[in-house]
Write an enzyme that holds these catalytic residues in place. Structure first.
Site, PDB file in Angstrom:
ATOM      1  N   TYR A 187       6.613   7.328  31.145  1.00 29.02           N
ATOM      2  CA  TYR A 187       6.705   9.065  30.941  1.00 29.02           C
ATOM      3  C   TYR A 187       7.860   9.031  31.360  1.00 29.02           C
ATOM      4  CZ  TYR A 187       2.003   9.521  30.065  1.00 29.02           C
ATOM      5  OH  TYR A 187       0.568   9.308  29.305  1.00 29.02           O
ATOM      6  N   SER A 199      -5.248  14.933  25.655  1.00 27.58           N
ATOM      7  CA  SER A 199      -4.964  15.718  25.040  1.00 27.58           C
ATOM      8  C   SER A 199      -6.354  16.699  23.748  1.00 27.58           C
ATOM      9  CB  SER A 199      -4.467  14.939  23.413  1.00 27.58           C
ATOM     10  OG  SER A 199      -3.122  14.578  23.869  1.00 27.58           O
ATOM     11  N   PRO A 200      -6.530  16.166  25.310  1.00 23.76           N
ATOM     12  CA  PRO A 200      -8.116  17.618  24.380  1.00 23.76           C
ATOM     13  C   PRO A 200      -7.966  19.153  24.148  1.00 23.76           C
ATOM     14  CG  PRO A 200      -7.682  17.643  27.616  1.00 23.76           C
ATOM     15  CD  PRO A 200      -6.873  16.786  26.547  1.00 23.76           C
ATOM     16  N   LEU A 201      -7.175  18.882  24.217  1.00 17.02           N
ATOM     17  CA  LEU A 201      -6.913  20.687  23.358  1.00 17.02           C
ATOM     18  C   LEU A 201      -5.533  20.312  22.220  1.00 17.02           C
ATOM     19  CD1 LEU A 201      -5.941  22.566  27.006  1.00 17.02           C
ATOM     20  CD2 LEU A 201      -7.956  22.998  25.226  1.00 17.02           C
ATOM     21  N   GLY A 250      -2.058  20.783  22.765  1.00 14.85           N
ATOM     22  CA  GLY A 250      -1.417  22.305  22.577  1.00 14.85           C
ATOM     23  C   GLY A 250      -1.622  23.230  22.166  1.00 14.85           C
ATOM     24  N   PHE A 294      -4.679  23.916  20.705  1.00 14.25           N
ATOM     25  CA  PHE A 294      -5.594  25.499  21.185  1.00 14.25           C
ATOM     26  C   PHE A 294      -5.618  26.220  22.590  1.00 14.25           C
ATOM     27  CE2 PHE A 294      -7.995  21.516  19.050  1.00 14.25           C
ATOM     28  CZ  PHE A 294      -9.005  22.869  17.959  1.00 14.25           C
ATOM     29  N   SER A 295      -4.193  25.495  23.249  1.00  8.64           N
ATOM     30  CA  SER A 295      -3.764  26.679  23.557  1.00  8.64           C
ATOM     31  C   SER A 295      -2.385  27.611  23.617  1.00  8.64           C
ATOM     32  CB  SER A 295      -3.115  25.749  24.608  1.00  8.64           C
ATOM     33  OG  SER A 295      -3.805  25.388  25.600  1.00  8.64           O
ATOM     34  N   GLY A 346      -1.763  28.090  19.996  1.00 10.48           N
ATOM     35  CA  GLY A 346      -2.070  28.165  18.472  1.00 10.48           C
ATOM     36  C   GLY A 346      -0.729  27.705  17.224  1.00 10.48           C
TER      37      GLY A 346
END
Length: 345
Positions: free
Chosen positions: A62, A210-212, A215, A217-218, A220
């Site tokens: 990273y 990446s459970p969202l 990004g 689902f944060s 859109g």
């Protein structure tokens, strides 16, 4: 949500590792498009630890080591036993066009571990993952080096990321695997058929990244609009063209359901992951304290069987691959390694 949230812990794997139910993925804190200062990121890390989120996830790749150095700075003066520190090795370079360069050679495993220990400023890594599987080397050879690192006291627990069921079983036979890191969310479900059952059969914990939905689902459907071309998400098929139109319908339905539940879209998506089992600890990432606080609020969202069934039906709408082709070649479906019997050192 102004109330103080009591962060529960979860047992990950069968070797004794306990972590906060929600962890913190730290990759985005060192991305080129992150306009926050290092001091702001340290403040975010301290806020997380003070809130009971003690499971920090990074990798040597990273931002070319910068993320590990950032976490090392943030942990100065923090009681070491308050934090469960996870890092990874194995990816030497990454590009949306050419994919990844991966190395699981035993000498490199040792070299990478020494580098991470130094940058993080610790004498032991709690959870050390093989970030991607080197398919030119039997997994047993890479695991042999990791087993030695455990015996030397430099690593407590070993994990794999993006590994197939066969690779997991072969690795686990050399040294117990404590955690499998994988992409799992409302819109990434391919791990449920074989990998999740394999983990549970062997007593291995599950750490969804990446459970969202990277990004989605944060933020859109506008997620990629202000991202630089260097951001991998710009190249994700799911976030482009007709796929994006279809996936926007999914986002709208989750948002509609979240309003009825009295939570945000991202909290509902994260709650769905948390409801998959007590052996699951997702690691959403963020660079903003307000988003972090929103994420941990997902702990308070209770989903009924009817809610889960509705989300199951909504999730079936997803369209498109989760990575560009060059990166998909390094996901779990392509992670089998040669038989040990063929190996000549």
């Amino acid at each position: 949500m102004g109330e103080v949230i009591e962060m529960p812990t979860r047992k990950i794997g069968s070797q004794g590792l306990k972590v906060s139910a929600i962890g913190l993925g730290c990759m985005s804190m060192s991305q080129p498009n992150n306009n926050k200062s290092q001091q702001q990121m340290i403040q975010l890390l301290h806020t997380a630890i003070d809130s009971g989120v003690t499971f920090l996830d990074t990798s040597d790749v990273y931002a070319s080591h910068a993320n590990e150095l950032l976490i090392g700075q943030a942990l100065k003066g923090v009681r070491r036993d308050k934090v469960q520190l996870a890092t990874k090795f194995g990816i030497k370079a990454v590009s949306p066009e050419t994919g990844l360069i991966v190395n699981g050679d035993p000498a490199y495993v040792k070299e990478a571990c020494e580098g991470s220990l130094k940058r993080l400023g610790v004498d032991c890594i709690d959870l050390y993952y093989v970030h991607r599987i080197d398919t030119t080397i039997p997994i047993e050879i890479t695991m042999g080096a990791l087993k030695e690192l455990v015996e030397e006291g430099k690593v407590k627990y070993v994990g794999l990321s993006e590994a197939s069921p066969e690779t997991i079983k072969r690795a686990h036979a050399v040294h117990p695997i404590t955690a499998i890191q994988l992409e799992w969310s409302l819109w990434t479900r391919d791990v449920e058929e074989e990998i999740i059952p394999t983990c549970r059969e062997l007593g291995i914990g599950i750490v969804p990244f990446s459970p969202l939905g990277k990004g989605f689902f944060s933020a859109g459907p506008n997620l990629t609009k202000n991202l630089p071309d260097s951001d991998l998400r710009k190249h994700v098929p799911r976030l482009q063209g007709e796929n994006l139109k279809q996936n926007t319908l999914l986002f709208e339905r989750v948002t509609e359901m979240a309003k009825k539940k009295g939570c945000t879209t991202s909290q509902l998506a994260l709650a769905w992951v948390l409801h998959q089992g007590d052996d699951v600890s997702p690691i959403p990432g963020t660079t903003k304290i307000e988003n972090f606080k929103e994420n941990i609020g997902a702990i308070t969202v209770i989903l009924s069987k009817e809610d889960m069934d509705e989300l199951e039906e909504i999730a079936s709408l997803v369209k498109g691959d989760r990575y560009p082709d060059a990166i998909m070649q390094f996901t779990w479906k392509h992670s089998n390694t040669p038989p040990l019997s063929t190996w000549k050192a």
